[in-house]
Design an enzyme around this catalytic site. Structure first.
Site, short mmCIF file in Angstrom:
data_model
loop_
_atom_site.label_atom_id
_atom_site.label_comp_id
_atom_site.label_asym_id
_atom_site.label_seq_id
_atom_site.Cartn_x
_atom_site.Cartn_y
_atom_site.Cartn_z
N LYS A 1 2.46 4.61 1.14
CA LYS A 1 2.79 5.26 2.42
C LYS A 1 2.72 6.77 2.18
O LYS A 1 3.54 7.34 1.49
CB LYS A 1 4.20 4.86 2.87
N PHE B 1 -6.73 2.28 5.77
CA PHE B 1 -6.04 1.05 5.38
C PHE B 1 -6.35 -0.12 6.29
O PHE B 1 -5.84 -1.23 6.08
CB PHE B 1 -4.52 1.27 5.30
N GLU C 1 -4.73 7.31 7.32
CA GLU C 1 -3.94 8.53 7.28
C GLU C 1 -4.76 9.63 6.62
O GLU C 1 -5.72 9.36 5.90
CB GLU C 1 -2.64 8.33 6.49
N ARG D 1 5.54 -3.16 17.13
CA ARG D 1 6.28 -3.02 15.90
C ARG D 1 6.97 -4.36 15.61
O ARG D 1 7.97 -4.71 16.21
CB ARG D 1 7.34 -1.92 16.02
N LYS E 1 7.60 -0.90 6.38
CA LYS E 1 7.56 0.30 5.54
C LYS E 1 8.85 0.43 4.74
O LYS E 1 9.93 0.07 5.21
CB LYS E 1 7.31 1.55 6.37
N GLU F 1 0.82 -1.20 0.00
CA GLU F 1 0.00 0.00 0.00
C GLU F 1 0.86 1.26 0.00
O GLU F 1 1.99 1.25 0.50
CB GLU F 1 -0.91 0.02 1.24
#
Length: 507
Positions: A211, A295, A260, A366, A372, A209
């Site tokens: 960023k 997302f 976002e 995380r 990312k 996807e």
């Protein structure tokens, strides 16, 4: 509990690299707190007081000229009340009121206590007491199962509240903490990889996807009641009516969405990050509209989805918010993922996020399920000064002031250097020792916190980009700067220019 005990524990935690030792020190501290002190103390340890931002910045703290107390008398409760008064100061004359509150409190604090509180307020408490190791301390102090404590923390979105329940409540109360529409949860985080292909090799079949260079949002809907939260779980609903309107029109009654937002220019491309954040943080401005891109979905009409695989959550997201989906594809082909990464960069976005289709939503963690991929830029800059460290860096010169060359004198003297940011990241123990020995040899002046040096040392700095800033004379500031290496092979005149850095600004 005395504030000095909290500050001492913070210093102790910061002085060791052992996670076990950090956890043990924090557990011992937590075990001595009164119930009403737990939530404030936890907030201080992670530099996130429960009051949030209190309207005091670096200048307000460093401009004080007071004599500190010789002996510690302040308590955790005193500090909490002080922050409440700072937050309450508003309207005409509030700046003077806050300044007087700061002077009074600083005068009651010892130098060590004031240094600790200042770092808390500035978010610069680099002690290693991050959420993960503090959770370990809560587990040890409460003697509750680690899985129960971690799940309660991620679903409540409040580490202090979790600590209170774990330390003072029953096991049943801890296990009863669940996902609640209207109560934000800690966002799932991503690790990093150099390329989309490298990320695919880790995740396997994935959703790749865009960023965006925007602001993380979490949106909750219960009927017509829509609330929007930041990544730090601050409620900013009143600032973003356009996002509220979008979510109210979606075909579901109860929702929790992750996404976002950013603002678009006239051509439909992303505006600069600083423009989005200016609009995002404004209480009144409405000239620049924000658009959401979602997302993930965590809850739909009474059904929690956080433990479901991403593939199922994306199916639900497409059904509910297809028009506002984050652009992306599902693939296990590294070449396809790399092409989408190039497409994202060509569209002036940051890069991509590669997400395992099998992964649940692990709030606040995380791991390797989300990765990312963003390009990293490196520049040669000059060290202008360094600040004395704290915690485990006490006695060492740490935070670097970085300058870019101004060959034509656009922002000062021709051939001089323009400050563009600070960083303490990337400095190894060896580099810290070296610069602590070397920089005083080049000193031009100093304050109690900072040693200013001749601009002779070139350092290679990695950044994610630059943003507009009024703090520095060049009008920009570095984003996520970290030290790569000192460049003994380069002279100051070889440093990158302020004009080169400014050219990175969109538009």
């Amino acid at each position: 509990m005395l504030l000095s005990e909290l500050a001492a524990t913070s210093d102790l935690v910061g002085s060791t690299s052992s996670r076990t030792a950090k956890s043990a020190a924090l557990a011992a501290l937590l075990g001595r707190l009164e119930p009403a002190e737990i939530a404030p103390a936890v907030g201080y340890l992670v530099a996130a007081p429960r009051q949030g931002r209190v309207g005091v910045g670096w200048r307000g703290l460093t401009s004080l000229d007071v004599s500190h107390a010789d002996n510690p008398t302040l308590t955790v409760a005193d500090t909490d009340a002080f922050l409440d008064r700072l937050v309450a100061a508003s309207g005409a004359g509030s700046a003077a009121t806050r300044a007087e509150l700061l002077r009074a409190f600083a005068g009651r604090a010892t130098p060590g206590e004031w240094a600790f509180v200042s770092r808390v307020l500035l978010g610069e408490l680099r002690t290693g007491a991050l959420e993960g190791v503090l959770l370990d301390g809560i587990v040890t102090a409460s003697q509750r199962p680690a899985a129960s404590v971690r799940r309660a923390a991620m679903l409540s979105g409040d580490l202090g509240a979790t600590a209170v329940i774990a330390l003072t409540g029953t096991p049943e109360e801890l296990d009863a903490v669940g996902l609640v529409v209207g109560r934000p949860v800690l966002p799932m985080l991503a690790s990093t990889a150099a390329t989309a292909g490298d990320a695919i090799a880790v995740t396997g079949p994935a959703s790749v996807e865009y960023k965006l260079d925007g602001a993380r949002i979490q949106v909750h809907r219960a009927g017509d009641d829509v609330r929007v939260f930041t990544r730090n779980l601050a409620d900013i609903t009143h600032r973003v009516p356009e996002i509220v309107e979008v979510v109210r029109a979606l075909p579901a009654d109860r929702l929790i969405l992750d996404g976002e937002t950013l603002s678009l220019d006239e051509d439909g491309g992303p505006r600069p990050f600083q423009d989005t954040m200016s609009r995002f943080g404004s209480e009144t401005t409405r000239a620049i509209a924000l658009q959401p891109w979602f997302f993930d979905v965590l809850h739909v009409d009474g059904r929690d989805l956080i433990d479901e695989p991403l593939s199922l959550r994306l199916d639900e997201l497409e059904r509910i918010a297809g028009a506002f989906r984050m652009p992306g594809i599902r693939t296990s082909d590294a070449a396809v993922a790399e092409q989408l990464s190039r497409d994202a960069l060509a569209a002036r976005h940051e890069g991509v996020v590669v997400k395992s289709l099998d992964s649940p939503y692990t709030a606040g963690r995380r791991g390797k399920s989300w990765i990312k991929v963003k390009p990293v830029h490196t520049y040669d800059l000059v060290v202008l000064a360094a600040e004395w460290g704290s915690g485990r860096r006490t006695g060492l010169l740490s935070n670097l002031h970085l300058g870019a060359l101004d060959p034509v004198g656009e922002f000062g003297e021709p051939g001089g250097f323009v400050m563009v940011g600070k960083t303490f990241k990337g400095l190894t123990d060896q580099l810290l020792r070296w610069q602590t020995e070397r920089f005083p040899q080049l000193e031009t002046r100093h304050t109690s916190s900072t040693v200013y040096i001749e601009p002779l040392i070139v350092v290679e700095i990695a950044i994610d980009g630059v943003q507009r800033s009024t703090r520095y004379p060049g009008g920009i500031a570095l984003r996520f700067a970290r030290v790569k290496a000192y460049r003994d092979d380069k002279l100051p005149r070889d440093a990158d220019t302020i004009q080169t850095l400014r050219a990175m600004l969109p538009g």
